[in-house]
Design a protein around this motif. Structure first.
Motif, PDB file in Angstrom:
ATOM      1  N   ILE A  15      29.199  42.056  24.758  1.00  0.00           N
ATOM      2  CA  ILE A  15      28.967  40.655  24.387  1.00  0.00           C
ATOM      3  C   ILE A  15      27.743  40.146  25.129  1.00  0.00           C
ATOM      4  CG2 ILE A  15      30.728  39.916  26.104  1.00  0.00           C
ATOM      5  CD1 ILE A  15      31.346  37.593  24.054  1.00  0.00           C
ATOM      6  N   GLN A  22      31.062  30.531  21.635  1.00  0.00           N
ATOM      7  CA  GLN A  22      31.632  29.608  20.645  1.00  0.00           C
ATOM      8  C   GLN A  22      32.944  30.148  20.060  1.00  0.00           C
ATOM      9  OE1 GLN A  22      31.149  31.063  17.456  1.00  0.00           O
ATOM     10  NE2 GLN A  22      29.435  32.444  17.780  1.00  0.00           N
ATOM     11  N   ASN A  25      33.061  33.591  18.558  1.00  0.00           N
ATOM     12  CA  ASN A  25      33.116  34.681  19.537  1.00  0.00           C
ATOM     13  C   ASN A  25      34.560  34.894  19.999  1.00  0.00           C
ATOM     14  OD1 ASN A  25      30.169  33.295  20.969  1.00  0.00           O
ATOM     15  ND2 ASN A  25      30.232  35.196  19.792  1.00  0.00           N
ATOM     16  N   GLY A  28      36.716  36.079  16.696  1.00  0.00           N
ATOM     17  CA  GLY A  28      36.286  37.370  16.157  1.00  0.00           C
ATOM     18  C   GLY A  28      36.307  38.488  17.187  1.00  0.00           C
ATOM     19  N   VAL A 150      35.073  44.169  17.274  1.00  0.00           N
ATOM     20  CA  VAL A 150      33.930  43.269  17.055  1.00  0.00           C
ATOM     21  C   VAL A 150      34.191  42.375  15.848  1.00  0.00           C
ATOM     22  CG1 VAL A 150      31.931  44.515  18.034  1.00  0.00           C
ATOM     23  CG2 VAL A 150      32.834  45.201  15.820  1.00  0.00           C
ATOM     24  N   ASP A 152      32.785  40.638  12.172  1.00  0.00           N
ATOM     25  CA  ASP A 152      32.241  41.225  10.948  1.00  0.00           C
ATOM     26  C   ASP A 152      30.717  41.450  10.995  1.00  0.00           C
ATOM     27  OD1 ASP A 152      32.968  41.950   8.215  1.00  0.00           O
ATOM     28  OD2 ASP A 152      31.534  40.364   7.702  1.00  0.00           O
ATOM     29  N   ALA A 188      37.434  37.247  11.116  1.00  0.00           N
ATOM     30  CA  ALA A 188      36.361  38.186  11.466  1.00  0.00           C
ATOM     31  C   ALA A 188      34.986  37.545  11.298  1.00  0.00           C
ATOM     32  CB  ALA A 188      36.456  39.443  10.611  1.00  0.00           C
ATOM     33  N   THR A 202      25.579  30.244  18.144  1.00  0.00           N
ATOM     34  CA  THR A 202      24.802  29.327  18.986  1.00  0.00           C
ATOM     35  C   THR A 202      23.307  29.560  18.800  1.00  0.00           C
ATOM     36  OG1 THR A 202      25.345  30.844  20.768  1.00  0.00           O
ATOM     37  CG2 THR A 202      26.335  28.673  20.877  1.00  0.00           C
TER      38      THR A 202
HETATM   39  P1  ATP Z   1      25.470  34.103  18.373  1.00  0.00           P
HETATM   40  O1  ATP Z   1      25.368  34.350  16.888  1.00  0.00           O
HETATM   41  O2  ATP Z   1      26.363  32.931  18.727  1.00  0.00           O
HETATM   42  O3  ATP Z   1      24.119  34.017  18.999  1.00  0.00           O
HETATM   43  P2  ATP Z   1      26.115  36.832  18.516  1.00  0.00           P
HETATM   44  O4  ATP Z   1      27.103  37.147  17.507  1.00  0.00           O
HETATM   45  O5  ATP Z   1      24.731  37.145  18.104  1.00  0.00           O
HETATM   46  O6  ATP Z   1      26.205  35.331  19.004  1.00  0.00           O
HETATM   47  P3  ATP Z   1      27.551  37.850  20.822  1.00  0.00           P
HETATM   48  O7  ATP Z   1      27.802  36.591  21.545  1.00  0.00           O
HETATM   49  O8  ATP Z   1      27.187  39.026  21.626  1.00  0.00           O
HETATM   50  O9  ATP Z   1      26.346  37.682  19.818  1.00  0.00           O
HETATM   51  O10 ATP Z   1      28.804  38.204  19.922  1.00  0.00           O
HETATM   52  C1  ATP Z   1      29.954  38.717  20.544  1.00  0.00           C
HETATM   53  C2  ATP Z   1      31.001  39.029  19.532  1.00  0.00           C
HETATM   54  O11 ATP Z   1      31.382  37.862  18.822  1.00  0.00           O
HETATM   55  C3  ATP Z   1      30.612  40.073  18.498  1.00  0.00           C
HETATM   56  O12 ATP Z   1      31.670  41.004  18.383  1.00  0.00           O
HETATM   57  C4  ATP Z   1      30.458  39.275  17.231  1.00  0.00           C
HETATM   58  O13 ATP Z   1      30.779  40.027  16.083  1.00  0.00           O
HETATM   59  C5  ATP Z   1      31.457  38.150  17.444  1.00  0.00           C
HETATM   60  N1  ATP Z   1      31.100  36.948  16.690  1.00  0.00           N
HETATM   61  C6  ATP Z   1      29.979  36.186  16.862  1.00  0.00           C
HETATM   62  N2  ATP Z   1      29.970  35.146  16.005  1.00  0.00           N
HETATM   63  C7  ATP Z   1      31.112  35.246  15.266  1.00  0.00           C
HETATM   64  C8  ATP Z   1      31.676  34.461  14.211  1.00  0.00           C
HETATM   65  N3  ATP Z   1      31.063  33.383  13.747  1.00  0.00           N
HETATM   66  N4  ATP Z   1      32.868  34.856  13.687  1.00  0.00           N
HETATM   67  C9  ATP Z   1      33.502  35.956  14.166  1.00  0.00           C
HETATM   68  N5  ATP Z   1      33.027  36.731  15.150  1.00  0.00           N
HETATM   69  C10 ATP Z   1      31.840  36.395  15.708  1.00  0.00           C
END
Ligand code: ATP
Ligand code: LTN
Length: 335
Positions: A15, A22, A25, A28, A150, A152, A188, A202
């Motif tokens: 992560i 958020q 995160n 999911g 993780v 989706d 997901a 974010t």
């Molecule tokens: P962001 O889009 O907020 O910048 P990110 O997804 O790029 O965050 P991480 O914070 O590393 O990056 O994500 C960590 C985990 O959260 C990952 O497994 C990702 O699939 C999951 N995740 C992120 N956003 C969502 C969402 N909107 N719905 C479900 N899972 C999510």
């Protein structure tokens, strides 16, 4: 090197340290991390090396890293049942990324949707943003990982990690376990409350449509009250036709521990207003204890650093034999 037989699974997920965490995160990913701690040996990595692939502020990266460690313990990661560590504390991650780049196709990387989306319209796109999935593949493969919990949006990256592992095994001999992504059945892909056809995020979403885990209760309530819903009044789960309402139904289902049909039945004939109010309340209740534990844990910097250092030691030991076999099988003269 791959496990011939193992009664339990190796779990690995990563992560990002930058960006406030958020609701997406949590639903999911983090919620699944907590659940998979008991499935076998679990490793969770704050992927600080990944954070430098997009525009970032060094001081922010530094502070957010410890914030995220405290948050992960606060949601329920237990240092006795899993290994939490920082990616930059285990040099095998950076090394494996370089080695694996030899078995990753340039064309494959160009097809990654995250690269296309995050790079689009930017004046400067770093080479790191392009090679990011190779670093991620190394993260996973170094631990002989079986399952990768993780959301989706990471599906394509996990597929690529499997591909890279298969190509390496075929070219240099069996070295890696082929990992498999696991995605939550509900939640997901949590959507932005203001733009429900885009994922909550974010880095790319709207601030008003993104619910932060550490938002104040009133801010959370307000974000849900002003959520964009669809035409009509019917509370029915149909993501393509009614993305806004379906997103709220999924969030309520997870936050209150009820199934989607139960949520639909409970709001039959009641309209969107009630639903929005109740989802907001359920999320406030879900995050209240997390917020409290976070404040306690974050106050003790020394203890956080100590726990992360124990985690890194364990991760280094675990990754070492796999990294060594990689070097050896690729023909390097060992020290
Ligand atoms: P962001 O889009 O907020 O910048 P990110 O997804 O790029 O965050 P991480 O914070 O590393 O990056 O994500 C960590 C985990 O959260 C990952 O497994 C990702 O699939 C999951 N995740 C992120 N956003 C969502 C969402 N909107 N719905 C479900 N899972 C999510
Ligand atoms: N790219 C992922 C974070 C990540 C990851 C990993 C997830 C880096 N390395 C290894 C699972 C396994 C993201 O969510 N942005």
């Amino acid at each position: 090197m791959s496990k011939a037989f193992s009664g339990s699974n190796v779990v690995f997920s990563g992560i990002q340290a930058t960006g406030a965490k958020q609701l997406g995160n949590y639903i999911g990913a983090m919620r699944q991390y907590v659940a998979t701690q008991d499935e076998g040996e679990a490793f969770f990595c704050i992927v600080d090396l990944h954070s430098i692939t997009a525009d970032y502020d060094p001081q922010d990266l530094h502070d957010r890293t410890l914030d995220l460690a405290a948050l992960l313990y606060a949601v329920g990661l237990d240092p006795k049942r899993c290994t939490l560590f920082l990616q930059s504390h285990v040099t095998a991650h950076a090394e494996s990324a370089w080695l694996l780049s030899a078995v990753t196709g340039f064309g494959q990387l160009g097809r990654m949707t995250q690269f296309k989306e995050k790079g689009e319209g930017k004046e400067f796109v770093s080479a790191g943003l392009f090679t990011y999935p190779v670093l991620m593949a190394g993260d996973i493969l170094l631990y002989q990982t079986d399952i990768v919990p993780v959301g989706d949006d990471q599906r394509q990256h996990v597929e690529l990690a499997r591909d890279i592992a298969q190509r390496f095994n075929a070219r240099y001999g069996e070295t890696f376990t082929i990992p498999r992504g696991v995605f939550p059945q509900v939640g997901a892909r949590i959507m932005d409350l203001q733009e429900p056809t885009k994922k909550m995020s974010t880095s790319a979403g709207t601030p008003q449509g993104t619910v932060l885990i550490l938002d104040e209760p009133d801010t959370i309530r307000k974000k849900f009250k002003t959520a964009v819903t669809d035409s009509g009044r019917e509370v029915r789960y149909a993501p393509d036709e009614k993305p806004g309402v379906s997103n709220l139904i999924e969030i309520l289902s997870v936050a209150s521990g009820t199934s989607i049909p139960e949520v639909e039945a409970a709001y039959d004939g009641r309209g969107y207003g009630d639903l929005k109010g109740d989802v907001g309340e359920a999320v406030v209740t879900l995050f209240a204890p997390v917020k409290e534990r976070y404040a306690e844990l974050r106050a003790d910097d020394g203890e956080l650093r100590r726990l992360l250092s124990v985690g890194a030691e364990k991760a280094r030991e675990t990754a070492k034999p796999t990294l060594e076999s990689m070097y050896e099988r690729m023909g390097f003269v060992l020290r």
